[in-house]
Structures are given as C-alpha cells and as structure tokens.
Design an enzyme around this catalytic site. Structure first.
Site, PDB file in Angstrom:
ATOM      1  CD  GLU A   1      -2.575   1.298   2.634  1.00 58.06           C
ATOM      2  OE1 GLU A   1      -3.450   2.171   2.747  1.00 58.06           O
ATOM      3  OE2 GLU A   1      -2.328   0.454   3.528  1.00 58.06           O
TER       4      GLU A   1
ATOM      5  CD  GLU B   1      -7.277   2.377   6.832  1.00 56.99           C
ATOM      6  OE1 GLU B   1      -6.501   1.685   7.507  1.00 56.99           O
ATOM      7  OE2 GLU B   1      -6.983   2.844   5.719  1.00 56.99           O
TER       8      GLU B   1
END
Length: 263
Positions: A142, A239
């Site tokens: 990521e 998130e």
C-alpha cells in the site's frame, strides 16, 4: 456495487475492540478488516467472527512499534530478520482466521539512501509474496500519502507498481486507498482503471478530514458506479474516522441503491 468491509481499527471506537465485531454486524456489515490481530488470541478473534457471521478480509503484516510511530519495517535493511519472522506470524493468524490477503506497510525511510531502501523493499516483498503463495494467501502493498505519514517510503501507485514488477512475483498486488491517493495525486478514476488488474483491495475515506463519504470533496457516488462499471469485485474497506459516532455516520452507505448493486 463492490462489497464493503468495516475497518474495526477506525470504526466503532466508542466500544472496546472485541465488541466492535457485533457492532459491525448490527449495522449490516458482513465483512471486516483491521490493522493488526496480534494483540489478541486467535481463538477469541475466531469466536467473534463466527458469532457475528463475519468474514475477515484483510489485516496487515506486523509493522514494528506502532505506538512509537513506526509504520512498517519492510524498507529497513537492519530489520530483515524481524520482517521475515513477522511474515510467519501473519501466516499463522491468516490461516487460522481464513484471511485471503495480507497487506504490507513498507515503513518510513530512516537515514538510508533511496536505492538501498528500494532494494530492501523488493527483497522483503519477494520473500513475503513467495511465503504467502505457498499458503494460498495474496500479498498486498500500500502506498500512503506523505502528509499523514511523513517519510513513508512509497507514496504513489506508480512507485508501488514499480516494486511489484521488480519482485517478479505473481502473488503481489496493490492496495489502493482512495483517501491517501486523493491527497497524493488525485486522478482516482483514471488510475484505478489503468491498474485494475493489480488492485486487489480498495479502502476509502473522504478528504479533508478522513471522515465518512459525503463529508468532503471526493465524489463517492460516481466512484462506486465507476467501480461497478469496471467489474471490480473486491472489497472496499471503510477506513475512516467517523465524524460523530459510527452508526450515525452511515447514511452514505444506506443511501446506496441496493436494488441494483450486490452487497
């Protein structure tokens, strides 16, 4: 419509962590993700998942001393042994909890030149991707924006894709966080479309503020329909930091036309 997973690290902070599984199920989620399972016993996490009929779709590899500000160790040449041990620990949890993919946060550069940092990341990701493939688990990497995490070693999808290619692995994919990438470069739809075959997981939050969709500048109704048109079938992890309480801020999710999209 892509399926949504509640990120239990960020959502339902008003209740203790192990109670967040029931909280997520009670508002309609059937899948969850969170940063790290390691502070908890496998049995207690498994019990919460089974009791609430939830699927755990993602957690991260061990990322060093989080409370001290570390955000991963895959970029650190002097922590390779620790990284490899962490891969083994992550596999133990993932197999027991039936997690299909694990994310790697590569960490913050610490006094190491760019070439050495990159080669360390590549070697560590190759090791992890190979180990996970033997267990039938995908590895994700990521990129994160440098405003929220100054000094993070991978900031753009292009940088992450570069190290993915350099590993030569067919078991390494991109985790695309819409919030981080909006802060870094924008061009959300075009970047997702271009790289869709290598995007295995997406996360969301609005910007500015990192709150729920509808509180900022990102056109989430457009993005959800766009992802559907592309045929994205993975999960989107929620998130974000709830502007108030989590349940009160789920209007964005309830407003989606479920008659035309699968949950």
């Amino acid at each position: 419509m892509p399926k949504f997973a509640a990120n239990l690290t960020m959502l339902f902070n008003e209740v203790p962590f192990l109670e967040r599984f029931a909280a997520a199920a009670n508002v309609g989620f059937n899948a969850v993700e969170f940063l790290f399972p390691y502070p908890y016993k496998i049995a207690e996490l498994s019990d919460r998942l089974q009791q609430n009929r939830l699927k755990l779709v993602l957690h991260n590899l061990p990322a060093g001393d989080w409370d001290a500000g570390e955000r991963g160790i895959a970029s650190l040449p002097d922590r390779v042994s620790e990284f490899q041990d962490g891969v083994g620990r992550a596999i133990e949890y993932a197999k027991a909890l039936k997690v299909p993919q694990l994310n790697c946060l590569v960490g913050i550069r610490k006094g190491v030149d760019a070439d050495k940092t990159r080669s360390t990341i590549v070697d560590n990701l190759r090791f992890a991707a190979t180990a996970l493939k033997l267990e039938g688990i995908k590895l994700l990497v990521e990129p994160c924006d440098s405003y929220d995490i100054p000094g993070f070693a991978l900031n753009r999808p292009s940088e992450a894709l570069d190290v993915i290619r350099a590993t030569g692995s067919d078991n390494l994919f991109l985790q695309y966080d819409i919030y981080h990438m909006q802060r870094t470069e924008g061009e959300l739809a075009a970047t997702i479309k271009k790289n869709l075959p290598l995007i295995a997981h997406i996360q969301l939050a609005d910007n500015p503020g990192r709150n729920e969709p509808g509180t900022g500048e990102i056109n989430y109704p457009f993005l959800f329909e766009f992802l559907d048109s592309l045929g994205y079938g993975g999960y989107i992890g929620c998130e974000y930091k709830p502007h108030t309480a989590t349940a009160e801020g789920l209007g964005w999710l309830k407003s989606i036309d479920r008659s035309s999209y699968a949950k």
